[in-house]
Scaffold this motif. Sequence first.
Motif, PDB file in Angstrom:
ATOM      1  N   THR A  99      48.691  -1.699   1.267  1.00  0.00           N
ATOM      2  CA  THR A  99      49.262  -1.964  -0.052  1.00  0.00           C
ATOM      3  C   THR A  99      50.658  -1.357  -0.066  1.00  0.00           C
ATOM      4  O   THR A  99      50.824  -0.157   0.165  1.00  0.00           O
ATOM      5  CB  THR A  99      48.398  -1.377  -1.174  1.00  0.00           C
ATOM      6  OG1 THR A  99      47.081  -1.919  -1.085  1.00  0.00           O
ATOM      7  CG2 THR A  99      48.974  -1.721  -2.539  1.00  0.00           C
ATOM      8  N   LEU A 101      54.496  -1.166  -2.109  1.00  0.00           N
ATOM      9  CA  LEU A 101      55.282  -1.352  -3.325  1.00  0.00           C
ATOM     10  C   LEU A 101      56.733  -1.071  -3.018  1.00  0.00           C
ATOM     11  O   LEU A 101      57.056  -0.113  -2.309  1.00  0.00           O
ATOM     12  CB  LEU A 101      54.791  -0.398  -4.417  1.00  0.00           C
ATOM     13  CG  LEU A 101      55.656  -0.285  -5.684  1.00  0.00           C
ATOM     14  CD1 LEU A 101      55.592  -1.563  -6.501  1.00  0.00           C
ATOM     15  CD2 LEU A 101      55.220   0.915  -6.523  1.00  0.00           C
ATOM     16  N   TRP A 110      55.463  -6.284  -4.498  1.00  0.00           N
ATOM     17  CA  TRP A 110      54.328  -5.726  -3.778  1.00  0.00           C
ATOM     18  C   TRP A 110      53.750  -6.717  -2.781  1.00  0.00           C
ATOM     19  O   TRP A 110      53.937  -7.930  -2.905  1.00  0.00           O
ATOM     20  CB  TRP A 110      53.243  -5.254  -4.750  1.00  0.00           C
ATOM     21  CG  TRP A 110      52.724  -6.322  -5.689  1.00  0.00           C
ATOM     22  CD1 TRP A 110      53.198  -6.614  -6.938  1.00  0.00           C
ATOM     23  CD2 TRP A 110      51.659  -7.247  -5.437  1.00  0.00           C
ATOM     24  NE1 TRP A 110      52.491  -7.654  -7.484  1.00  0.00           N
ATOM     25  CE2 TRP A 110      51.534  -8.066  -6.597  1.00  0.00           C
ATOM     26  CE3 TRP A 110      50.783  -7.472  -4.368  1.00  0.00           C
ATOM     27  CZ2 TRP A 110      50.583  -9.084  -6.691  1.00  0.00           C
ATOM     28  CZ3 TRP A 110      49.828  -8.489  -4.465  1.00  0.00           C
ATOM     29  CH2 TRP A 110      49.736  -9.273  -5.616  1.00  0.00           C
ATOM     30  N   HIS A 112      49.950  -7.001  -0.240  1.00  0.00           N
ATOM     31  CA  HIS A 112      48.625  -6.371  -0.258  1.00  0.00           C
ATOM     32  C   HIS A 112      47.611  -7.129   0.594  1.00  0.00           C
ATOM     33  O   HIS A 112      47.554  -8.356   0.573  1.00  0.00           O
ATOM     34  CB  HIS A 112      48.150  -6.325  -1.722  1.00  0.00           C
ATOM     35  CG  HIS A 112      46.708  -6.031  -1.901  1.00  0.00           C
ATOM     36  ND1 HIS A 112      46.154  -4.794  -1.671  1.00  0.00           N
ATOM     37  CD2 HIS A 112      45.676  -6.838  -2.277  1.00  0.00           C
ATOM     38  CE1 HIS A 112      44.854  -4.844  -1.925  1.00  0.00           C
ATOM     39  NE2 HIS A 112      44.542  -6.072  -2.290  1.00  0.00           N
ATOM     40  N   SER A 116      42.475  -1.405  -0.893  1.00  0.00           N
ATOM     41  CA  SER A 116      43.284  -0.394  -1.562  1.00  0.00           C
ATOM     42  C   SER A 116      43.906  -1.106  -2.764  1.00  0.00           C
ATOM     43  O   SER A 116      43.883  -2.327  -2.840  1.00  0.00           O
ATOM     44  CB  SER A 116      44.358   0.158  -0.623  1.00  0.00           C
ATOM     45  OG  SER A 116      43.753   0.807   0.475  1.00  0.00           O
ATOM     46  N   LEU A 118      46.952  -1.395  -6.151  1.00  0.00           N
ATOM     47  CA  LEU A 118      48.131  -1.039  -6.921  1.00  0.00           C
ATOM     48  C   LEU A 118      47.785  -1.177  -8.387  1.00  0.00           C
ATOM     49  O   LEU A 118      47.266  -2.224  -8.810  1.00  0.00           O
ATOM     50  CB  LEU A 118      49.306  -1.961  -6.571  1.00  0.00           C
ATOM     51  CG  LEU A 118      50.550  -1.866  -7.478  1.00  0.00           C
ATOM     52  CD1 LEU A 118      51.177  -0.485  -7.396  1.00  0.00           C
ATOM     53  CD2 LEU A 118      51.561  -2.954  -7.112  1.00  0.00           C
ATOM     54  N   THR A 130      46.687  -5.601  -8.014  1.00  0.00           N
ATOM     55  CA  THR A 130      46.175  -6.292  -6.834  1.00  0.00           C
ATOM     56  C   THR A 130      44.709  -6.664  -7.009  1.00  0.00           C
ATOM     57  O   THR A 130      44.000  -6.091  -7.837  1.00  0.00           O
ATOM     58  CB  THR A 130      46.324  -5.406  -5.591  1.00  0.00           C
ATOM     59  OG1 THR A 130      45.710  -4.129  -5.853  1.00  0.00           O
ATOM     60  CG2 THR A 130      47.788  -5.195  -5.242  1.00  0.00           C
ATOM     61  N   LEU A 186      49.388   3.705  -6.272  1.00  0.00           N
ATOM     62  CA  LEU A 186      48.805   3.091  -5.082  1.00  0.00           C
ATOM     63  C   LEU A 186      47.703   4.030  -4.605  1.00  0.00           C
ATOM     64  O   LEU A 186      47.935   5.246  -4.485  1.00  0.00           O
ATOM     65  CB  LEU A 186      49.830   2.911  -3.964  1.00  0.00           C
ATOM     66  CG  LEU A 186      51.024   1.985  -4.215  1.00  0.00           C
ATOM     67  CD1 LEU A 186      52.164   2.747  -4.883  1.00  0.00           C
ATOM     68  CD2 LEU A 186      51.509   1.377  -2.905  1.00  0.00           C
TER      69      LEU A 186
END
Length: 237
Positions: A99, A101, A110, A112, A116, A118, A130, A186
């Motif tokens: 992930t 940013l 972003w 992804h 994980s 955001l 996400t 994150l």
Amino acid sequence: MSNLNRVYEATDVGCVRPINEDRAAVFEPSVYVVADGMGGHAAGEVASHILVEVVRQELAGCAAIGEKELSSAIHRANHAILQTVAERPDCKGMGTTATILHLDGDQALWAHVGDSRLYLLRGGVLHQVTRDHSYVEDLVAQGELTEEEARIHPQKNVLTRAVGVEADIIVDTGRFTVQPGDILLLATDGLMNMVQEPEICAILGRQEGDVARALIEAALASGGRDNVTAVVVVYAP
């Protein structure tokens, strides 16, 4: 990176796992990364390390970073991990989430893959930006499981997409406008599995001390069954 943005980063092996397979990175120009390695033994640690270092090589110091560049960095990491697996049989089966940013003025971009996440905290409301690439998330999207059922499902950690597993990979990307006071988080699933979103929201909203470390401590206090990592950015243009 704006000198006014406050950035916090923390990671912990947790209370059960012998090795921390999570990785995080913060580097110019305003790039933030979390990765959760998988594969057992030390292989997950290798995969997440490769992901972070390739992303750093691709993006650190870049004059212009768009969604295409973020996606390309993950694709290059995917290739690098697969190449390592081909050269090192002991790393067979490894992979990692990713992930990323990037803040460019008032734009948050972003990219992804995996589970994980955001998050954006705005006006006291926590938004998950996400979407998890997991078997259980697919069941939730299809209406076969509720969010609460998904939290305790025995296959909740089965990923449908990860970096370093297959040659062809789909990377989710997006962008949105950030506002003064927005908080971006994150985190790896070691946080979300231990701390529910209302508590995450409350910790971020208090903005007391090192909020990334406070999130980690909350996960540890709840059992810390996995590695846990958080990067928090308080946006202030």
